[in-house]
Design a protein around this motif. Structure first.
Motif, PDB file in Angstrom:
ATOM      1  N   PRO A  21       0.828  -1.208   0.000  1.00  0.00           N
ATOM      2  CA  PRO A  21       0.000   0.000   0.000  1.00  0.00           C
ATOM      3  C   PRO A  21       0.867   1.265   0.000  1.00  0.00           C
ATOM      4  O   PRO A  21       2.045   1.199   0.341  1.00  0.00           O
ATOM      5  CB  PRO A  21      -0.777  -0.117   1.313  1.00  0.00           C
ATOM      6  CG  PRO A  21       0.071  -0.967   2.175  1.00  0.00           C
ATOM      7  CD  PRO A  21       0.785  -1.911   1.296  1.00  0.00           C
ATOM      8  N   PRO A  22       0.286   2.425  -0.382  1.00  0.00           N
ATOM      9  CA  PRO A  22       1.058   3.674  -0.366  1.00  0.00           C
ATOM     10  C   PRO A  22       1.528   3.993   1.059  1.00  0.00           C
ATOM     11  O   PRO A  22       0.788   3.824   2.031  1.00  0.00           O
ATOM     12  CB  PRO A  22       0.070   4.720  -0.857  1.00  0.00           C
ATOM     13  CG  PRO A  22      -0.996   3.954  -1.564  1.00  0.00           C
ATOM     14  CD  PRO A  22      -1.083   2.636  -0.900  1.00  0.00           C
ATOM     15  N   ALA A  23       2.789   4.421   1.134  1.00  0.00           N
ATOM     16  CA  ALA A  23       3.332   4.807   2.443  1.00  0.00           C
ATOM     17  C   ALA A  23       2.830   6.209   2.794  1.00  0.00           C
ATOM     18  O   ALA A  23       2.680   7.050   1.895  1.00  0.00           O
ATOM     19  CB  ALA A  23       4.853   4.779   2.383  1.00  0.00           C
ATOM     20  N   PRO A  24       2.563   6.504   4.049  1.00  0.00           N
ATOM     21  CA  PRO A  24       2.127   7.846   4.422  1.00  0.00           C
ATOM     22  C   PRO A  24       3.259   8.863   4.257  1.00  0.00           C
ATOM     23  O   PRO A  24       4.430   8.483   4.178  1.00  0.00           O
ATOM     24  CB  PRO A  24       1.731   7.697   5.905  1.00  0.00           C
ATOM     25  CG  PRO A  24       2.442   6.488   6.372  1.00  0.00           C
ATOM     26  CD  PRO A  24       2.607   5.589   5.205  1.00  0.00           C
TER      27      PRO A  24
END
Lengths: 122, 411
Positions: A21-24
């Motif tokens: 998933p996209p990293a924050p």
């Protein structure tokens, strides 16, 4: 039609298999600062960003990205930071992989907006 | 990681190319039938039929075709085609293995961790894939490679096998050719001499008449409007006999004969004897007169070489390596020339005709009387005195003819 569906399905499967998933923003910011401050720190980092041995702590404090709800200001913005981070990944994706100093110098020259943000904070 | 995956996929994909090899063989079956058939006709050119009635020679020019009849046997033949796919087995085995491994990874995906790899953030800002994602990706890739491999192997196996077809085959056992579709050919017939064709004479219904003058000189061949006209052996013989008449007739009177040289008389006698074949020519009477003239002139039969050469002094000497032999080979010695020959007997060709070899040159030796005892033998060395009277084809050998007045067998 069937071939196109198979191609799309295959591409999606491979893409899904290669990344998560996209990293924050906070994780990306910390990763950039961590790579820049890894010992032996490049001279360009010391001179350009005006940091010393407490490089990582100073930059985290300037940028406030130690906060979990951190979001990149605009400028530079998340996409700009990701683009500028690419030279730092040329030696490898591992978080403890020290970037090559010429790559670091390139990044600092090409991304003055990122440098300004790292020096002065939001 | 990605490079390893591509290499593994290439190996698996390569195995899925199951080629089918085909081999065909033919086996002859039983004889079905035998029959005759006519092959396509081919043009046979022009030929002439020769009729001689002194003093005219009538040529009938005919065009014809060659008709070929073939004796054919018809057999049945089995065409057996064997197809095999050596790669089908390995392709299926690898396909099943890959598919089973892929299916296992997909079925057991829940047992892999779904937690992303937080230690890595890629260039796009995403965390690294979880173990479950890797399992699913590999499972799909293995299944995607394995299933086509199984399919290709199955197709190869399905195409393997043997098929048999039957067809008829002709075999030509014998072939007969004959002349057919003969019809008169019209045009202008020319006698071809050493310097080319003479003036042509028009045919009428394929027939043309030639006078003796047209054939007195050397004849190389005949042509109708430039196309060669061939003669059968009998017609060729008649033409040559007519030419002999054209050269020997009319006969000079007895006084002139008495003044002619012996070689000239011998040559004329040779021509007259050939001319005797032509009806109405009087060749036989001419031959009798010439023989009488020769008999009246000749001394009693020569018993020694000295007597023979005294009676007929040789103008040329035909011996292995001699210059005169080279001239003879080049046809540079005129007919009617007295000659002395030293050679080796090859074979007897008739009651009074013997083939003698002089170096590499063959010579027919013609003798009025009988060959000295014990007759012609192969390898026999001989000395001959006589007169060259032209070229003659006997069997397959076309060679000069020496009409002998004396033959001596040498040791």
């Amino acid at each position: 039609m069937r071939a196109r569906l198979a191609g799309v399905f295959g591409a999606a499967a491979i893409a899904a298999g290669c990344s998560g998933p996209p990293a924050p923003d906070a994780a990306i910011c910390r990763d950039v600062i961590h790579r820049l401050c890894l010992p032996q720190r490049c001279t360009a980092v010391t001179l350009t960003l005006e940091v010393n041995d407490s490089c990582e702590a100073d930059l985290l404090a300037r940028t406030h990205c130690s906060r979990d709800d951190f979001e990149f200001p605009d400028p530079p913005g998340r996409d700009r930071v990701l683009d500028c981070r690419l030279p730092l990944l040329r030696e490898g994706l591992g978080s403890e992989q020290h970037p090559a100093c010429p790559d670091v110098t390139d990044m600092l020259e090409v991304c003055p907006d990122l440098v300004a943000w790292l020096k002065e904070g939001p | 990681m990605r490079a390893r995956a591509i290499a593994a996929a290439s190996v698996l994909l390569g195995s899925s190319c199951a080629q089918v090899a085909s081999e065909t063989r033919r086996e002859r079956g039983p004889l079905i039938r035998s029959f005759e058939r006519r092959a396509a006709k081919e043009p046979a050119g022009l030929r002439a039929e020769v009729r001689a009635q002194w003093p005219t020679l009538e040529l009938r020019i005919l065009s014809s075709s060659v008709c070929r009849t073939e004796a054919v046997r018809e057999y049945s033949e089995e065409v057996i085609t064997e197809r095999s796919s050596k790669a089908a087995g390995p392709s299926i085995a690898l396909g099943v293995t890959a598919t089973a491994a892929g299916a296992a990874l997909l079925l057991l995906r829940e047992s892999f961790s779904s937690t992303p790899d937080y230690s890595v953030i890629d260039g796009g800002g995403r965390y690294g894939a979880s173990q479950r994602q890797y399992a699913i990706g590999w499972g799909i890739a293995l299944a995607a490679v394995g299933l086509p491999s199984i399919l290709a192997g199955a197709v190869g196996l399905a195409q393997s096998g043997e098929s048999t077809g039957t067809r008829m085959v002709d075999q030509v056992m014998d072939s007969n050719e004959s002349r057919c579709d003969e019809k008169p050919a019209n045009g202008k017939l020319a006698v071809i001499g050493p310097r080319g064709p003479q003036e042509g004479r028009a045919t009428q219904d394929g027939v043309v008449t030639l006078p003796p003058e047209a054939l007195r000189g050397t004849v190389v061949g005949l042509a109708l409007d430039g196309q060669a006209v061939l003669l059968d052996s009998e017609d060729e013989e008649t033409l040559q006999a007519f030419r002999a008449c054209a050269r020997v007739l009319p006969m000079p009177d007895d006084a002139a004969l008495g003044q002619a040289s012996t070689p000239e008389l011998i040559l004329r006698l040779e021509e007259a004897q050939r001319c005797a074949l032509i009806a109405g020519s009087g060749g036989a009477q001419a031959a009798t007169r010439l023989a009488d003239a020769l008999a009246a002139r000749a001394a009693p039969v020569s018993r020694t070489m000295d007597e023979a050469t005294a009676a007929l002094p040789p103008e040329v000497t035909l011996a292995p390596g001699s210059a005169d032999l080279q001239k003879l080979w080049r046809r540079a010695i005129p007919d009617g020339t007295a000659a002395r020959l030293s050679g080796e007997v090859v074979r007897g060709e008739g009651p009074n005709l013997v083939l003698v070899q002089v170096g590499a040159q063959d010579v027919h030796v013609e003798l009025d009387g009988t060959w000295p005892e014990p007759g012609p033998r192969r390898g026999q060395k001989v000395d001959v005195v006589g007169v060259l009277v032209g070229i003659r084809a006997v069997g397959e050998v076309e060679a000069p003819v020496l009409r002998a007045t004396f033959v001596r067998i040498t040791p």
